[in-house]
Design an enzyme around this catalytic site. Structure first.
Site, short mmCIF file in Angstrom:
data_model
loop_
_atom_site.label_atom_id
_atom_site.label_comp_id
_atom_site.label_asym_id
_atom_site.label_seq_id
_atom_site.Cartn_x
_atom_site.Cartn_y
_atom_site.Cartn_z
N GLU A 280 121.80 13.55 7.22
CA GLU A 280 121.97 13.16 8.62
C GLU A 280 122.82 14.18 9.37
OE1 GLU A 280 120.49 10.58 10.32
OE2 GLU A 280 119.31 10.56 8.48
N TRP A 283 120.45 16.78 10.19
CA TRP A 283 119.53 16.45 11.29
C TRP A 283 120.18 16.81 12.62
CZ3 TRP A 283 114.77 15.74 12.74
CH2 TRP A 283 114.52 15.20 14.01
N TRP A 311 100.80 8.78 30.57
CA TRP A 311 101.88 7.81 30.70
C TRP A 311 101.56 6.85 31.85
CZ3 TRP A 311 104.72 8.10 26.58
CH2 TRP A 311 105.01 9.33 25.98
N ASN A 346 121.26 3.34 14.60
CA ASN A 346 120.20 4.36 14.60
C ASN A 346 118.82 3.77 14.33
OD1 ASN A 346 119.38 7.23 14.66
ND2 ASN A 346 118.77 6.81 12.56
N TRP A 364 108.84 9.45 27.77
CA TRP A 364 110.02 9.55 26.91
C TRP A 364 111.22 10.05 27.69
CZ3 TRP A 364 112.31 14.31 26.40
CH2 TRP A 364 111.53 15.46 26.67
N TRP A 387 114.12 11.77 20.91
CA TRP A 387 113.11 11.15 21.76
C TRP A 387 111.76 11.83 21.59
CZ3 TRP A 387 112.57 6.73 24.25
CH2 TRP A 387 113.70 5.94 24.45
#
Length: 481
Positions: A280, A283, A311, A346, A364, A387
């Protein structure tokens, strides 16, 4: 006889700490002027959001106290750093300005202009790796290209081995003379102000911004949570299931090197919990590397074909999602947790994000903007990369057909409904078998729990099967195009 050295400026930005601060360490034996400049115009649309401003206020108070104790008070200013810093350097006779390197595109542009202006005056800007384990421009694939996929990136960084030991905090500092008078931190107006409601009223019970708070949160997590991290990190109701270090890392109250080294020391024999936790950390690192190489990431989909994605912007749907009024309890609980404490678990971030962009077909960027304003850990790299991952348009994105079902996700990761009961109290009396899908509960069960759909709790804003089918059709059309 002591040789006098020229003073230096230390420009604090996203490294609001004394320990393991390379910029501060580089000039700790010289007279220094520590300075923080609130420069909202430079960031444009990506200036600190409301929750981040709350955190920044308290973090600056903490840093100011620590620097004053060491003998070099923090100078706080508001204005354009491009104008203020060269003048400050000239006023105190500094030949160098030291700062931590940032990955945000607007900050890189400003740093380049500042370096040019300083060079013209015979001074220089010295940037240090402060917020990351490795410099983005130095980590490349075997073909010499930036990594675009997380797994090989993390494998490479694990292969580099553990980082060096963190740098201790200085025990004493010498203050440079000739500095102007700054402003008091409260005058920066970072906190909610009347007549607006104090939406941050619940933050202080959860968070302790500042270097001391960061160290304590890390210590608590390593003492009780890291070994079980692989198993419990997806349980939103689990106490200590996640580290809660993200806002401290964003503001640089603790460095990733400090976190990594301390975690290794706490679990010397390794294990699944430690490895998952370090992944993590990587990340976060990967997100910043992506932003460095793809500066358009906060605004534009990294996969070009998504420019034509159909969208369906809808202000009412977006508002229902923002306020936790979608009719899907795990989504609503997450959005209310976010509003009340400036943070969301998360796993629930992934669920709420997937629901917005796939079931509701909202862009998004709309979700990214809301998180930017409401998260205390709002980080441009992590926010935009995550996102885009959920939306399927990022460099290393989730498959287009991965559409989280909020009911199934809730039942899997919050089976007894503890998380729901905490953040959606109007559903607290529902039995576990219906708490994730009150719209399927018999009327007698609803009445006994004091729930009236459409009144005390909203009806679903969309049918899940309908939303999933619409999303899959949109993605299928995109793939054909």
């Amino acid at each position: 006889m002591r040789v006098m050295s020229k003073p230096a400026l230390v420009w604090f930005r996203q490294d609001l700490r004394l320990a393991d601060n390379p910029a501060l360490h580089a000039v700790a034996d010289r007279p220094i002027l520590p300075v923080f400049i609130l420069d909202p115009e430079a960031a444009g649309a990506w200036g600190e959001g409301g929750a981040s401003r709350w955190w920044l206020h308290h973090s600056l108070l903490s840093l100011s106290r620590d620097l004053k104790r060491l003998g070099a008070p923090l100078l706080v200013l508001r204005g354009a750093a491009l104008d203020l810093l060269p003048k400050l350097a000239a006023e105190i006779g500094a030949d160098e300005i030291h700062a931590g390197r940032l990955t945000e595109p607007w900050a890189r542009t400003r740093d380049a202009k500042l370096a040019e202006a300083l060079q013209a005056a015979g001074r220089k800007l010295v940037l240090h790796r402060s917020a990351l384990l490795h410099e983005p421009h130095q980590v490349r694939t075997g073909a010499g290209k930036p990594y675009a996929v997380y797994t090989p990136f993390s494998r490479t960084l694990f292969g580099f081995g553990d980082p060096a030991a963190p740098i201790p905090a200085p025990k004493r500092l010498r203050a440079a003379t000739g500095a102007p008078v700054g402003v008091d931190i409260p005058t920066l107006a970072l906190l909610p102000r009347p007549p607006a409601p104090d939406w941050a009223a619940g933050f202080g019970a959860v968070w302790q911004p500042g270097e001391e708070g960061a160290a304590q949160r890390l210590a608590d997590f390593l003492a009780s949570g890291v070994n079980a991290y692989a198993d419990r990190r997806n349980e939103p109701a689990a106490k200590g299931g996640t580290s809660g270090l993200s806002p401290h890392l964003h503001f640089g109250e603790i460095s990733p090197r400090q976190v990594w080294v301390a975690a290794r020391a706490a679990v010397p024999h390794g294990g699944a919990g430690l490895e998952t936790f370090l992944k993590e950390v990587l990340w976060r690192e990967f997100s910043h590397h992506l932003l460095w190489h793809r500066p358009e990431m906060p605004e534009a989909s990294l996969r070009a074909e998504f420019a034509a994605f159909p969208w369906a912007p809808d202000a009412a749907l977006l508002r229902a999602w923002q306020r936790g009024q979608t009719g899907y309890p795990i989504v609503d609980a997450g959005m209310r947790q976010l509003w009340q404490i400036g943070w969301m678990h998360n796993r629930v971030r992934m669920i709420t994000a997937s629901f917005l962009v796939k079931h509701l077909l909202q862009p998004w960027q709309a979700g990214e903007a809301w998180f930017w304003d409401t998260l205390v850990d709002a980080d441009l790299a992590a926010n935009s990369a995550s996102w885009q991952w959920v939306a399927g348009c990022g460099a290393d994105a989730a498959p287009y057909f991965r559409i989280f079902n909020p009911v199934l996700q809730g039942e899997k990761f919050d089976p007894e409904g503890e998380y729901i009961r905490a953040w959606c109290p109007e559903l607290a009396r529902l039995p576990a078998r219906f708490i994730h899908k009150p719209f399927e509960a018999p009327e007698m069960i609803l009445r006994g729990a004091g729930v009236t759909l459409g009144q005390t709790y909203p009806k679903p804003v969309i049918d899940l099967a309908t939303g999933r089918a619409r999303a899959l059709a949109a993605f299928a059309g995109l793939r054909k195009a």
